[in-house]
Design a protein around this motif. Structure first.
Motif, PDB file in Angstrom:
ATOM      1  N   ARG A  62      53.592  16.556 -21.553  1.00 33.40           N
ATOM      2  CA  ARG A  62      54.282  17.056 -20.363  1.00 33.40           C
ATOM      3  C   ARG A  62      53.947  18.527 -20.114  1.00 33.40           C
ATOM      4  NH1 ARG A  62      58.664  14.914 -21.510  1.00 33.40           N
ATOM      5  NH2 ARG A  62      58.819  13.229 -20.003  1.00 33.40           N
ATOM      6  N   ASP A  63      53.728  19.271 -21.193  1.00 41.57           N
ATOM      7  CA  ASP A  63      53.442  20.710 -21.099  1.00 41.57           C
ATOM      8  C   ASP A  63      52.230  21.032 -21.953  1.00 41.57           C
ATOM      9  OD1 ASP A  63      55.884  21.481 -19.568  1.00 41.57           O
ATOM     10  OD2 ASP A  63      56.888  20.765 -21.387  1.00 41.57           O
ATOM     11  N   ASP A  64      51.687  22.232 -21.733  1.00 41.05           N
ATOM     12  CA  ASP A  64      50.571  22.681 -22.572  1.00 41.05           C
ATOM     13  C   ASP A  64      51.082  23.016 -23.962  1.00 41.05           C
ATOM     14  OD1 ASP A  64      48.194  22.759 -20.852  1.00 41.05           O
ATOM     15  OD2 ASP A  64      49.336  24.224 -19.687  1.00 41.05           O
ATOM     16  N   PRO A  65      50.466  22.460 -25.000  1.00 38.06           N
ATOM     17  CA  PRO A  65      50.789  22.916 -26.351  1.00 38.06           C
ATOM     18  C   PRO A  65      50.120  24.272 -26.600  1.00 38.06           C
ATOM     19  CG  PRO A  65      48.991  21.353 -26.441  1.00 38.06           C
ATOM     20  CD  PRO A  65      49.395  21.456 -24.992  1.00 38.06           C
ATOM     21  N   ASP A  66      50.387  24.866 -27.729  1.00 34.16           N
ATOM     22  CA  ASP A  66      49.617  26.041 -28.143  1.00 34.16           C
ATOM     23  C   ASP A  66      48.312  25.491 -28.749  1.00 34.16           C
ATOM     24  OD1 ASP A  66      48.455  28.248 -29.378  1.00 34.16           O
ATOM     25  OD2 ASP A  66      50.390  29.137 -29.902  1.00 34.16           O
ATOM     26  N   TYR A  67      47.336  25.304 -27.872  1.00 36.57           N
ATOM     27  CA  TYR A  67      46.113  24.597 -28.267  1.00 36.57           C
ATOM     28  C   TYR A  67      45.490  25.181 -29.530  1.00 36.57           C
ATOM     29  CZ  TYR A  67      46.178  22.416 -23.598  1.00 36.57           C
ATOM     30  OH  TYR A  67      46.516  21.702 -22.481  1.00 36.57           O
ATOM     31  N   MET A  68      45.319  26.493 -29.554  1.00 40.10           N
ATOM     32  CA  MET A  68      44.638  27.114 -30.680  1.00 40.10           C
ATOM     33  C   MET A  68      45.457  26.989 -31.959  1.00 40.10           C
ATOM     34  SD  MET A  68      42.045  28.657 -31.947  1.00 40.10           S
ATOM     35  CE  MET A  68      41.045  29.333 -30.624  1.00 40.10           C
ATOM     36  N   ALA A  69      46.758  27.206 -31.857  1.00 35.60           N
ATOM     37  CA  ALA A  69      47.601  27.136 -33.049  1.00 35.60           C
ATOM     38  C   ALA A  69      47.596  25.734 -33.649  1.00 35.60           C
ATOM     39  CB  ALA A  69      49.032  27.567 -32.712  1.00 35.60           C
ATOM     40  N   VAL A  70      47.693  24.721 -32.800  1.00 28.97           N
ATOM     41  CA  VAL A  70      47.681  23.340 -33.298  1.00 28.97           C
ATOM     42  C   VAL A  70      46.334  23.027 -33.942  1.00 28.97           C
ATOM     43  CG1 VAL A  70      47.836  20.900 -32.666  1.00 28.97           C
ATOM     44  CG2 VAL A  70      49.394  22.559 -31.618  1.00 28.97           C
ATOM     45  N   ALA A  71      45.233  23.412 -33.270  1.00 31.71           N
ATOM     46  CA  ALA A  71      43.905  23.136 -33.821  1.00 31.71           C
ATOM     47  C   ALA A  71      43.712  23.829 -35.166  1.00 31.71           C
ATOM     48  CB  ALA A  71      42.830  23.565 -32.833  1.00 31.71           C
ATOM     49  N   ARG A  72      44.197  25.049 -35.289  1.00 32.83           N
ATOM     50  CA  ARG A  72      44.047  25.763 -36.578  1.00 32.83           C
ATOM     51  C   ARG A  72      44.829  25.074 -37.693  1.00 32.83           C
ATOM     52  NH1 ARG A  72      41.014  30.003 -36.778  1.00 32.83           N
ATOM     53  NH2 ARG A  72      40.611  31.300 -34.928  1.00 32.83           N
ATOM     54  N   GLN A  73      45.937  24.437 -37.346  1.00 28.94           N
ATOM     55  CA  GLN A  73      46.706  23.708 -38.353  1.00 28.94           C
ATOM     56  C   GLN A  73      46.010  22.415 -38.751  1.00 28.94           C
ATOM     57  OE1 GLN A  73      50.404  23.210 -36.308  1.00 28.94           O
ATOM     58  NE2 GLN A  73      51.215  25.214 -36.885  1.00 28.94           N
ATOM     59  N   VAL A  74      45.447  21.719 -37.768  1.00 31.43           N
ATOM     60  CA  VAL A  74      44.879  20.393 -38.029  1.00 31.43           C
ATOM     61  C   VAL A  74      43.480  20.476 -38.633  1.00 31.43           C
ATOM     62  CG1 VAL A  74      44.150  18.210 -36.965  1.00 31.43           C
ATOM     63  CG2 VAL A  74      46.264  19.332 -36.198  1.00 31.43           C
ATOM     64  N   GLN A  75      42.607  21.294 -38.042  1.00 31.66           N
ATOM     65  CA  GLN A  75      41.217  21.371 -38.505  1.00 31.66           C
ATOM     66  C   GLN A  75      41.147  22.144 -39.822  1.00 31.66           C
ATOM     67  OE1 GLN A  75      40.562  19.153 -36.068  1.00 31.66           O
ATOM     68  NE2 GLN A  75      38.616  20.076 -35.445  1.00 31.66           N
ATOM     69  N   GLN A  76      40.683  21.496 -40.867  1.00 35.09           N
ATOM     70  CA  GLN A  76      40.675  22.113 -42.200  1.00 35.09           C
ATOM     71  C   GLN A  76      39.347  22.834 -42.448  1.00 35.09           C
ATOM     72  OE1 GLN A  76      43.612  22.018 -44.087  1.00 35.09           O
ATOM     73  NE2 GLN A  76      44.306  21.233 -42.101  1.00 35.09           N
ATOM     74  N   LEU A  77      39.139  23.904 -41.692  1.00 23.89           N
ATOM     75  CA  LEU A  77      37.858  24.601 -41.738  1.00 23.89           C
ATOM     76  C   LEU A  77      37.564  25.217 -43.096  1.00 23.89           C
ATOM     77  CD1 LEU A  77      37.727  26.240 -38.206  1.00 23.89           C
ATOM     78  CD2 LEU A  77      35.902  24.879 -39.236  1.00 23.89           C
ATOM     79  N   ASP A  78      38.556  25.864 -43.700  1.00 27.49           N
ATOM     80  CA  ASP A  78      38.313  26.533 -44.982  1.00 27.49           C
ATOM     81  C   ASP A  78      37.955  25.523 -46.070  1.00 27.49           C
ATOM     82  OD1 ASP A  78      38.793  28.964 -43.812  1.00 27.49           O
ATOM     83  OD2 ASP A  78      40.857  29.140 -44.542  1.00 27.49           O
ATOM     84  N   LEU A  79      38.732  24.444 -46.137  1.00 25.69           N
ATOM     85  CA  LEU A  79      38.454  23.427 -47.148  1.00 25.69           C
ATOM     86  C   LEU A  79      37.086  22.811 -46.914  1.00 25.69           C
ATOM     87  CD1 LEU A  79      40.912  20.795 -48.511  1.00 25.69           C
ATOM     88  CD2 LEU A  79      38.660  20.072 -47.740  1.00 25.69           C
ATOM     89  N   TYR A  80      36.768  22.543 -45.647  1.00 20.43           N
ATOM     90  CA  TYR A  80      35.457  21.957 -45.336  1.00 20.43           C
ATOM     91  C   TYR A  80      34.340  22.902 -45.783  1.00 20.43           C
ATOM     92  CZ  TYR A  80      31.262  20.491 -43.030  1.00 20.43           C
ATOM     93  OH  TYR A  80      29.955  20.128 -42.816  1.00 20.43           O
ATOM     94  N   ARG A  81      34.472  24.179 -45.494  1.00 18.01           N
ATOM     95  CA  ARG A  81      33.398  25.120 -45.829  1.00 18.01           C
ATOM     96  C   ARG A  81      33.222  25.239 -47.336  1.00 18.01           C
ATOM     97  NH1 ARG A  81      35.049  28.513 -40.940  1.00 18.01           N
ATOM     98  NH2 ARG A  81      33.347  28.129 -39.462  1.00 18.01           N
ATOM     99  N   GLU A  82      34.304  25.178 -48.088  1.00 18.71           N
ATOM    100  CA  GLU A  82      34.191  25.194 -49.547  1.00 18.71           C
ATOM    101  C   GLU A  82      33.385  23.981 -50.032  1.00 18.71           C
ATOM    102  OE1 GLU A  82      38.086  25.266 -51.186  1.00 18.71           O
ATOM    103  OE2 GLU A  82      38.547  27.294 -50.496  1.00 18.71           O
ATOM    104  N   ALA A  83      33.719  22.815 -49.491  1.00 19.76           N
ATOM    105  CA  ALA A  83      33.019  21.595 -49.888  1.00 19.76           C
ATOM    106  C   ALA A  83      31.550  21.638 -49.477  1.00 19.76           C
ATOM    107  CB  ALA A  83      33.713  20.383 -49.271  1.00 19.76           C
TER     108      ALA A  83
END
Length: 403
Positions: free
Chosen positions: A331-352
């Motif tokens: 219904r409304d815009d989420p905080d797109y960047m904040a949600v993506a930073r929570q979901v996308q596990q960039l740090d863990l992926y980069r370690e692997a």
């Protein structure tokens, strides 16, 4: 099989050893589950102290429910499914979810029935005319209300001047059942992953009108998904799992012979249960559309792409939320960047990735131009979403009701 590097093997020692060594991995019978199946069955997980039990699911809804309940530890998942659960869309309570890595890009198709072909509907222009001049409405199937196939179908139809929520009917059909529904005349077309589009063509039941890569070249598709609780409880296990699947992804794409052997493996009854001739060609990028056209697709299914496929870009995750907003699922815009930073596990992926010698770019966004000329780069997701006509929540109730 590629041997694990000394650096990667170091993860299984001492405090980096997996906290949980036996995992249940969900998957659907689709060609893009390849790296998960290869990791589990071809010796890629054992060096990291893992045993992977593959669990084929009957539908994306079943997979989602078992992932949320913990019956599955992780799964070959639709990108949009993970974000919808995280946002509480589609009849399940919001659950903190995670994308560990991308599993593939490209490789999905929109097919139409032979019945439409006999009426001369073999091009987007002809489909547009048919939809607006004929009743009853055509019925198109996709695989899950918030999944990638629904969104590719809607995006493509809208780009051709066809309103996906008003001009046609949309129903949900699990991937392996698509061809049977087409054959029975219950649907006029579908959007699904391989090998089911190729199977319809091979059985002379339909033809491929558009590929998903023609909508968005090198688009995000399936991911390795799990709950955030899983990562918090078993961080070393999650990292080791990504390492194993990265190794498998790289192995499959090392040469065409590996792709062929992977196609042979996938054809088995416990995985895709489909003929090799329906799996192998498009896994090798060899397309025949059922209308007499054949080509080598420059943006065919990719499972690794030197790591380009596997990095969980923030912009990839945000795009799916912009489409939820577009079609009235939000219904409304989420905080797109904040949600993506929570979901996308960039740090863990980069370690692997670093541990197994896969390049992991430092950039978190990427830029692409889609079929309608719009450029998506993640810099202004709310503005991008508003660039489309936004639909009311009521417009999409039938979409969610058809799961």
């Amino acid at each position: 099989m590629n041997e694990p590097s000394a650096a990667s093997l170091a993860w299984v020692n001492g405090s980096d050893a997996p906290e949980k060594t036996e995992l249940n991995l969900g998957f659907m019978a689709l060609s893009d589950c390849a790296s998960v199946v290869v990791a589990a069955t071809q010796g890629f997980a054992q060096p990291y102290g893992l045993t992977l039990n593959l669990k084929r699911q009957a539908s994306w809804a079943n997979l989602r429910d078992k992932l949320v309940s913990g019956e599955l530890d992780a799964a070959h998942s639709l990108y949009g499914l993970i974000y919808a659960v995280n946002l509480g869309i589609g009849g399940v309570p919001a659950t903190d979810m995670a994308v560990l890595m991308g599993l593939n890009q490209n490789g999905q198709s929109i097919n139409l029935s032979r019945g439409l072909q006999t009426r001369g509907v073999t091009s987007p222009e002809a489909l547009h005319l048919h939809v607006h001049q004929t009743r009853p409405k055509l019925t198109f199937a996709q695989t899950f209300p918030t999944g990638t196939h629904a969104l590719w179908l809607y995006y493509w139809l809208a780009s051709q001047g066809i309103h996906p929520l008003q001009d046609v009917e949309s129903v949900v059909v699990p991937p392996p059942q698509m061809v049977a529904h087409l054959q029975a005349g219950r649907i006029d077309g579908f959007c699904v992953g391989e090998p089911w589009s190729a199977s319809a063509v091979r059985q002379d039941l339909g033809f491929t009108l558009a590929t998903s890569q023609s909508i968005w070249p090198d688009h995000p598709e399936k991911v390795l998904g799990c709950t955030r609780m899983f990562i918090e409880q078993y961080p070393n296990t999650a990292r080791a799992l990504v390492m194993a699947i990265l190794q498998a992804s790289r192995f499959i794409e090392d040469n065409d012979e590996n792709r062929r052997s992977t196609a042979q493996l996938l054809s088995a009854p416990q995985y895709l249960d489909a003929p090799l001739e329906c799996i192998e060609p498009r896994l090798l990028g060899d397309y025949a559309d059922g209308l007499g056209n054949r080509w080598q697709d420059p943006h065919a299914l990719r499972l690794h792409g030197e790591g380009e496929v596997n990095l969980p870009y923030l912009s990839d995750g945000m795009w799916f939320m912009t489409q939820f907003r577009r079609w009235g699922l939000l219904r409304d815009d989420p905080d797109y960047m904040a949600v993506a930073r929570q979901v996308q596990q960039l740090d863990l992926y980069r370690e692997a990735a670093d541990a197994v010698g896969v390049a992991a770019p430092t950039r978190e966004m990427r830029s692409s131009q889609l079929i309608d000329g719009k450029v998506w780069d993640g810099t202004d997701p709310a503005g991008y979403a508003r660039g489309f006509k936004l639909h009311a929540m009521s417009d999409s109730l039938s979409l969610l009701a058809s799961r």
